[in-house]
Enzyme design. Structure first.
Site, PDB file in Angstrom:
ATOM      1  N   PRO A 131       0.821  -1.211   0.000  1.00 20.69           N
ATOM      2  CA  PRO A 131       0.000   0.000   0.000  1.00 20.69           C
ATOM      3  C   PRO A 131       0.864   1.275   0.000  1.00 20.69           C
ATOM      4  CG  PRO A 131      -0.902  -1.593   1.542  1.00 20.69           C
ATOM      5  CD  PRO A 131       0.379  -2.174   1.048  1.00 20.69           C
ATOM      6  N   GLY A 132       2.028   1.219   0.653  1.00 22.63           N
ATOM      7  CA  GLY A 132       2.856   2.422   0.760  1.00 22.63           C
ATOM      8  C   GLY A 132       4.045   2.474  -0.177  1.00 22.63           C
ATOM      9  N   THR A 161      -1.255  -9.766  -8.867  1.00 24.29           N
ATOM     10  CA  THR A 161      -1.846 -10.582  -9.927  1.00 24.29           C
ATOM     11  C   THR A 161      -1.859 -12.054  -9.495  1.00 24.29           C
ATOM     12  OG1 THR A 161      -1.003  -9.040 -11.559  1.00 24.29           O
ATOM     13  CG2 THR A 161      -1.634 -11.205 -12.376  1.00 24.29           C
ATOM     14  N   ALA A 181      18.011  -1.880   0.393  1.00 30.60           N
ATOM     15  CA  ALA A 181      17.975  -2.842  -0.712  1.00 30.60           C
ATOM     16  C   ALA A 181      18.854  -4.054  -0.403  1.00 30.60           C
ATOM     17  CB  ALA A 181      18.430  -2.171  -2.003  1.00 30.60           C
ATOM     18  N   GLU A 245      10.611  -9.648 -17.581  1.00 25.44           N
ATOM     19  CA  GLU A 245       9.243  -9.255 -17.232  1.00 25.44           C
ATOM     20  C   GLU A 245       8.785  -8.122 -18.145  1.00 25.44           C
ATOM     21  OE1 GLU A 245       8.699  -8.208 -13.118  1.00 25.44           O
ATOM     22  OE2 GLU A 245       6.758  -7.278 -13.493  1.00 25.44           O
ATOM     23  N   GLN A 282     -10.018   9.918 -46.764  1.00 23.22           N
ATOM     24  CA  GLN A 282      -8.549   9.954 -46.739  1.00 23.22           C
ATOM     25  C   GLN A 282      -8.037  10.119 -45.302  1.00 23.22           C
ATOM     26  OE1 GLN A 282      -6.288  13.317 -48.330  1.00 23.22           O
ATOM     27  NE2 GLN A 282      -5.124  11.859 -49.571  1.00 23.22           N
ATOM     28  N   GLY A 342     -16.255   5.514 -33.563  1.00 19.34           N
ATOM     29  CA  GLY A 342     -17.307   6.440 -33.162  1.00 19.34           C
ATOM     30  C   GLY A 342     -17.965   5.985 -31.868  1.00 19.34           C
ATOM     31  N   GLY A 366       4.405  -3.530 -13.804  1.00 19.41           N
ATOM     32  CA  GLY A 366       5.742  -3.937 -14.288  1.00 19.41           C
ATOM     33  C   GLY A 366       6.707  -2.758 -14.320  1.00 19.41           C
ATOM     34  N   THR A 368       6.149   1.769 -14.064  1.00 16.24           N
ATOM     35  CA  THR A 368       5.424   2.767 -14.868  1.00 16.24           C
ATOM     36  C   THR A 368       6.310   3.297 -15.998  1.00 16.24           C
ATOM     37  OG1 THR A 368       6.213   4.609 -13.508  1.00 16.24           O
ATOM     38  CG2 THR A 368       4.151   3.531 -12.803  1.00 16.24           C
TER      39      THR A 368
HETATM   40  C1  LIG Z   1      -3.586  -4.623 -12.500  1.00 16.48           C
HETATM   41  C2  LIG Z   1      -2.298  -4.545 -11.749  1.00 16.48           C
HETATM   42  C3  LIG Z   1      -1.562  -5.702 -11.522  1.00 16.48           C
HETATM   43  C4  LIG Z   1      -0.391  -5.655 -10.765  1.00 16.48           C
HETATM   44  N1  LIG Z   1       0.286  -6.822 -10.483  1.00 16.48           N
HETATM   45  C5  LIG Z   1       1.317  -6.771  -9.592  1.00 16.48           C
HETATM   46  C6  LIG Z   1       1.932  -7.985  -9.132  1.00 16.48           C
HETATM   47  O1  LIG Z   1       1.570  -9.093  -9.548  1.00 16.48           O
HETATM   48  N2  LIG Z   1       2.912  -7.884  -8.209  1.00 16.48           N
HETATM   49  C7  LIG Z   1       3.342  -6.700  -7.715  1.00 16.48           C
HETATM   50  O2  LIG Z   1       4.223  -6.682  -6.879  1.00 16.48           O
HETATM   51  N3  LIG Z   1       2.801  -5.524  -8.151  1.00 16.48           N
HETATM   52  C8  LIG Z   1       1.793  -5.534  -9.063  1.00 16.48           C
HETATM   53  N4  LIG Z   1       1.205  -4.374  -9.480  1.00 16.48           N
HETATM   54  C9  LIG Z   1       1.705  -3.112  -8.954  1.00 16.48           C
HETATM   55  C10 LIG Z   1       2.425  -2.231  -9.984  1.00 16.48           C
HETATM   56  O3  LIG Z   1       3.651  -2.795 -10.359  1.00 16.48           O
HETATM   57  C11 LIG Z   1       2.545  -0.835  -9.378  1.00 16.48           C
HETATM   58  O4  LIG Z   1       1.240  -0.296  -9.303  1.00 16.48           O
HETATM   59  C12 LIG Z   1       3.464   0.083 -10.170  1.00 16.48           C
HETATM   60  O5  LIG Z   1       4.796  -0.345 -10.121  1.00 16.48           O
HETATM   61  C13 LIG Z   1       3.377   1.535  -9.691  1.00 16.48           C
HETATM   62  O6  LIG Z   1       3.522   1.610  -8.318  1.00 16.48           O
HETATM   63  P1  LIG Z   1       2.447   2.445  -7.442  1.00 16.48           P
HETATM   64  O7  LIG Z   1       1.088   1.986  -7.812  1.00 16.48           O
HETATM   65  O8  LIG Z   1       2.827   2.374  -6.032  1.00 16.48           O
HETATM   66  O9  LIG Z   1       2.574   3.934  -7.954  1.00 16.48           O
HETATM   67  P2  LIG Z   1       3.551   5.050  -7.345  1.00 16.48           P
HETATM   68  O10 LIG Z   1       4.915   4.496  -7.225  1.00 16.48           O
HETATM   69  O11 LIG Z   1       2.911   5.637  -6.140  1.00 16.48           O
HETATM   70  O12 LIG Z   1       3.529   6.113  -8.520  1.00 16.48           O
HETATM   71  C14 LIG Z   1       2.576   7.181  -8.632  1.00 16.48           C
HETATM   72  C15 LIG Z   1       3.020   8.071  -9.795  1.00 16.48           C
HETATM   73  O13 LIG Z   1       4.299   8.636  -9.473  1.00 16.48           O
HETATM   74  C16 LIG Z   1       5.199   8.356 -10.527  1.00 16.48           C
HETATM   75  N5  LIG Z   1       6.555   8.201  -9.996  1.00 16.48           N
HETATM   76  C17 LIG Z   1       6.959   7.424  -8.965  1.00 16.48           C
HETATM   77  N6  LIG Z   1       8.292   7.523  -8.813  1.00 16.48           N
HETATM   78  C18 LIG Z   1       8.722   8.355  -9.766  1.00 16.48           C
HETATM   79  C19 LIG Z   1      10.010   8.869 -10.149  1.00 16.48           C
HETATM   80  N7  LIG Z   1      11.138   8.489  -9.512  1.00 16.48           N
HETATM   81  N8  LIG Z   1      10.091   9.738 -11.173  1.00 16.48           N
HETATM   82  C20 LIG Z   1       8.956  10.109 -11.839  1.00 16.48           C
HETATM   83  N9  LIG Z   1       7.734   9.672 -11.544  1.00 16.48           N
HETATM   84  C21 LIG Z   1       7.616   8.794 -10.519  1.00 16.48           C
HETATM   85  C22 LIG Z   1       4.710   7.075 -11.152  1.00 16.48           C
HETATM   86  O14 LIG Z   1       5.206   6.898 -12.477  1.00 16.48           O
HETATM   87  C23 LIG Z   1       3.208   7.303 -11.114  1.00 16.48           C
HETATM   88  O15 LIG Z   1       2.822   8.092 -12.194  1.00 16.48           O
HETATM   89  C24 LIG Z   1       0.064  -4.398 -10.271  1.00 16.48           C
HETATM   90  C25 LIG Z   1      -0.660  -3.233 -10.537  1.00 16.48           C
HETATM   91  C26 LIG Z   1      -1.831  -3.295 -11.255  1.00 16.48           C
HETATM   92  C27 LIG Z   1      -2.603  -2.023 -11.479  1.00 16.48           C
END
Ligand SMILES: Cc1cc2nc3c(=O)[nH]c(=O)nc-3n(C[C@H](O)[C@H](O)[C@H](O)COP(=O)(O)OP(=O)(O)OC[C@H]3O[C@@H](n4cnc5c(N)ncnc54)[C@H](O)[C@@H]3O)c2cc1C
Length: 380
Positions: A131-132, A161, A181, A245, A282, A342, A366, A368
């Site tokens: 969540p965080g 997933t 890490a 991945e 066209q 449409g 995977g 963003t």
């Molecule tokens: C349908 C679905 C399936 C998923 N399946 C899995 C799974 O099987 N296992 C798993 O572990 N996770 C899974 N995820 C999680 C997914 O990998 C994360 O949602 C994703 O990596 C983004 O993390 P977050 O949601 O915490 O967004 P955040 O990290 O909170 O990001 C919010 C916004 O801030 C931007 N941002 C963050 N850091 C930076 C930066 N350094 N520079 C610029 N922009 C930044 C992001 O691009 C985004 O636009 C899944 C998500 C979905 C929606």
């Protein structure tokens, strides 16, 4: 149907395998797709059927019940499932989880789990996001504390997933929280362990047949032999596996984009306005020409990536660039293809509507698009 005549990544064996995949989709997946979409989950049975048809984890070595094939076979499944719009979680098991076990698992872990992944008797998930913390994986809070011969896993994960079906979860947890890490490990948690609980099957805007869940770990005790690879090396393992991945997502994005384009061509050739078909304008042909050009470039790039990956040469930066480009391209193609429909494009009875909803997440999970740019940028 995907045209594979000019593809360069595959041989005739891949093409024969593709026929099997298409038959499987026609028999075991497509007839159930609408029901699964409504249920928010696939039937558990499709996993064993997929295993029996040889579609799961093609690269797993024969010694562990697999076929020991190259990643091209995984990609064939990815392409055909994406083209069919089938959001079954096979690729997560085949392209992601299996290799963690193959590369980092102990002999005992491999013997025990891999044959079950191949057969579909066991469904797997990988739980990184919390969540965080999502993009910033170093910020995870889940811990696996040593207690004698056990780890005690505590924390919660979200957006996972296969979370509802999963029998085995690779949990990313801090074994040495002070070291960031360098204190992160991959811990195998079986779903029947006391203290493990599944949360909601989350309500998404697309990919509804793919279950996505919250998972809770309330002092779950697992033996220390459940650590995958070496303790505290988890982050290194994650970084090593991410190119595959990301390539897997890129491959699916390309095939899904092709499907949307094909749907737009078919629709515009039928739909009439101002005394001619929409295709005859066209403006439409120019738009379709732009999409066709992107797709042509995209297929060449996918083949290049696959060839490099099968030679183990695809870098983390190249894998990220592929995910970035193909998912952004997919979004552009799908959105444009919907526009060419449409009002019909906004109706759920037309497949393009679902393709559009399903496509949106590709630029998010995977890693963003922004994070992909970070990875590519750092390598320049
Ligand atoms: C349908 C679905 C399936 C998923 N399946 C899995 C799974 O099987 N296992 C798993 O572990 N996770 C899974 N995820 C999680 C997914 O990998 C994360 O949602 C994703 O990596 C983004 O993390 P977050 O949601 O915490 O967004 P955040 O990290 O909170 O990001 C919010 C916004 O801030 C931007 N941002 C963050 N850091 C930076 C930066 N350094 N520079 C610029 N922009 C930044 C992001 O691009 C985004 O636009 C899944 C998500 C979905 C929606």
């Amino acid at each position: 149907m995907l045209n594979i005549a000019s593809r360069t990544a595959y041989g005739s064996d891949h093409d024969q395998f593709r026929e099997q995949v298409r038959k499987f989709l026609g028999r075991e997946v497509n007839p159930h797709a609408d029901r699964w979409e409504a249920d928010g989950i696939t039937d558990r049975a499709v996993w064993r059927l997929g295993g029996a048809a040889g579609l799961l984890c093609p690269t797993v070595p024969e010694a562990y019940g697999g076929l020991g094939l190259d990643f091209g076979y995984n990609a064939v499944v990815d392409e055909e499932f994406a083209y069919a719009g089938a959001t079954v979680g096979f690729s997560l098991q085949s392209d992601i989880v299996a290799d963690y076990l193959v590369f980092y698992g102990s002999e005992e872990q491999k013997q025990h789990w891999l044959p079950k992944l191949v057969s579909g008797d066991v469904v797997t998930a990988i739980a990184m996001t919390e969540p965080g913390a999502g993009s910033d994986l170093q910020g995870i809070k889940t811990t696996a504390r040593r207690d004698g011969n056990h780890y005690v896993v505590k924390g919660s994960k979200t957006y996972i997933t296969n979370g509802q079906h999963a029998d085995l979860i690779i949990v990313v947890a801090k074994t040495d929280p002070e070291r960031g890490a360098k204190g992160t490990s991959l811990i195998l948690v079986e779903a029947d362990r006391e203290g493990f609980a599944r949360g909601r099957n989350l309500d998404k805007i697309g990919q509804n047949a793919a279950d996505t869940s919250e998972l809770f770990f309330d002092d779950v005790r697992v033996p220390i032999t459940n650590c995958l690879g070496e303790e505290n090396k988890g982050f290194l393992y994650l970084m090593s596996q991410l190119p595959q991945e990301r390539l897997s997502i890129a491959v699916g994005a390309q095939a899904a984009a092709q499907r949307a384009f094909d749907a737009a061509v078919a629709f515009t050739k039928e739909r009439r306005a101002f005394g001619k078909t929409v295709f005859d304008f066209q403006a439409t042909r120019f738009t379709l020409a732009e999409l066709a050009t992107q797709l042509q470039v995209g297929w060449a790039h996918i083949d290049w990536c696959l060839a490099r990956h099968m030679k183990k040469e695809l870098t983390a930066s190249e894998g990220s660039a592929a995910k970035l480009w193909h998912t952004e391209m997919q979004w552009n193609v799908v959105d444009t293809a919907l526009q060419l429909h449409g009002g019909a494009g906004y109706m759920n009875e037309y497949p393009i509507a679902r393709m559009w909803r399903d496509a949106r997440v590709q630029r998010i999970y995977g890693g963003t698009s922004e994070i992909m740019k970070e990875v590519v940028g750092r390598a320049i």
